[in-house]
Design an enzyme around this catalytic site. Sequence first.
Site, PDB file in Angstrom:
ATOM      1  N   GLY A  36       0.813  -1.206   0.000  1.00 23.53           N
ATOM      2  CA  GLY A  36       0.000   0.000   0.000  1.00 23.53           C
ATOM      3  C   GLY A  36       0.849   1.259   0.000  1.00 23.53           C
ATOM      4  N   SER A  37       0.337   2.289   0.651  1.00 21.66           N
ATOM      5  CA  SER A  37       0.970   3.606   0.563  1.00 21.66           C
ATOM      6  C   SER A  37       2.313   3.710   1.267  1.00 21.66           C
ATOM      7  CB  SER A  37       0.014   4.669   1.113  1.00 21.66           C
ATOM      8  OG  SER A  37      -1.111   4.779   0.279  1.00 21.66           O
ATOM      9  N   THR A  38       2.697   2.714   2.068  1.00 26.24           N
ATOM     10  CA  THR A  38       4.041   2.768   2.644  1.00 26.24           C
ATOM     11  C   THR A  38       5.090   2.764   1.538  1.00 26.24           C
ATOM     12  OG1 THR A  38       4.130   0.349   2.867  1.00 26.24           O
ATOM     13  CG2 THR A  38       3.305   1.603   4.749  1.00 26.24           C
TER      14      THR A  38
END
Length: 648
Positions: free
Chosen positions: A313-315
């Site tokens: 995801g956005s990590t």
Amino acid sequence: MSPNPPNPDALPAGRTIGHSAVSSRTELVRIGQPELVRRAVMERTRSRLLIAAGGFALLFGVVAARLADATLISPAEPKRLAAMVRQNAPPAEHLPGRGAITDRNGELLAVTLPITALYANPSEIREPEDVARRLVRVLPQLDATRVAARLTGERQFAYLARALTPREQQAVNSLGIPGLYFEQAERRIYPQGRAAAHILGGVDVDGNGTAGVERYFDERLRLRRGEDLRLSLDVRVQLALRDAVQYAITDYNGIGGAGILMDVQSGEVVGMISLPDFDLAEPARVDAVAPGADEQGMNPRFNRATVGVYEPGSTFKLLTAAMALDLGTMNVWNGYDASRPIRYGRFTINDYRGKNRWLALPEILAYSSNLASAHMAAAVGPQRHREFMVRMGMGSRLAVELPEVAVPLIPRANAWRDINTLTIGFGHGISVSPLHVITGVAAVVNGGILRQPTLMAQAPGTAAEGTRVISEGTSATMRRLMRLVVTEGSGRSAEVPGYFVGGKTGTAQKIGPNGRYLQNRRITAFVGAFPMQAPRYALYVMVDEPKPNARSHGFATAGWVAAPAAGEIVRRVAPILGMAPETDRAPEIQAGLAIAMQPGRPRGNAPARAGSAPRPAPAAASPTRAAVPPGQAAQRPALLREASIAPQ
């Protein structure tokens, strides 16, 4: 005249002794043949008796000498009948135990202790059922039916109980049952219970490592007897990680989670947990896992930190930003248009609750824009994008000291297309383990050096060798951007006064067996480091399938779930690790880390064409359906992962 007197020595008149009266010849006494045979037989019998007596005298002499040696000259150590092995062979010499395992501070994590085992020779047992009933009376942990079965047959050896207390041993001995014996053996003890269960792994009944470091270092622990294995773990950190992640799982009704704390300079894993976990002191309970538990992610032995692979995801936007800055396709004052969806054939990429405007790089990370991140990755190009990901360690198994380490699921070089670059730019279309994510982020914040994680304790102040993946300048800029995410963005709940936490949240929907995303089933994570002015530790927290609660207003995204858990971990472990909060210098330190949401371009720099990254041309590829489920996570992209992603 009288005759002469007789000679005193003359024989009496009229008698002869051995002489004939008429002749002086000597006659021999004749012995018959039967008498000669009888005398010969008696002579032979006498000789045989003498030989037999001598043999018996020699035999008894040897026995007497051995007894004298064993009891008087050099008394033998009492032998244990229970040390007889399965072929009734003499027992081997008892060797010292398997090497102990400790944490970095010398706290015992695993140690071998001597125990007494009970075994039987079934061929000597006359009434197995009766013996089993009598044994169960003094050893209630045994099952009478199973004991009776083991006591039946012509076998010479059968274990009945592996570990007896002295009281239990005395009780069995008092039964006086022939055919039961005791054996001095060993048992692996784990004093910390659950604290490091997945890392330690465990041993089998014969003391051989079956998983974790017990298996990875099995030969060393068995052969290097007396030498302890010192790990990089701190058991206090383990407990803090477990408590914080478990609280988040319980609070949001998740099915599991993981937490990792890593030294960014040495690569030491100071703490690593996976939940649900298990108690190494009671392995039997762990093995009774329902069928299908692996697929459901509920198996306690499954290590989410190193074996589980998930879309980050956005990590992953941290890696995308670091790549663009390092390759020169982006500056902090540049940005991209995030006002319009990206269309790729019949598929669409959108932002969830986007700003619908042009965003500078700090805003892209603070607001977690999928659109701008996809544009940023596209500007680098598929080939360089994949090369950077491989350089950051996302294309291969990590060299940590565990047998259980997963290989990332990353598109092959000949299958990496524009659509892969777009989706992987915001953390979808690639699956990696939590250990991969924290290892890459540690390189982003430590000055740009990628170091392999290790579970072996290093000397204080060690800076492990590694590979430079980004420049020091890029790393310094990324630290300021990560700090901004915590002060102004989705990671606000991870803030701890005086420790200057920086990081990034990430929420990604899970993928089902058919390759499609599962509705309302997501992974929430936070990855970061502290203190950002001079990072010492990187931190990763993940909760698997959280559900909204009454306080979260219907949300179960990383900002609500993982970020608060990360803040709690920093609050608890920083003092344990000897770090005091720098509250006195807080304004000064924060000023050095601050960066504006829309930084101005420094004077003297040529104008940059912000937001001019070219849009990839449509291709014939057929990604899976793009749809945004209602109420999905803020970091959830509309474009779903390609079904063609496979391990490399």
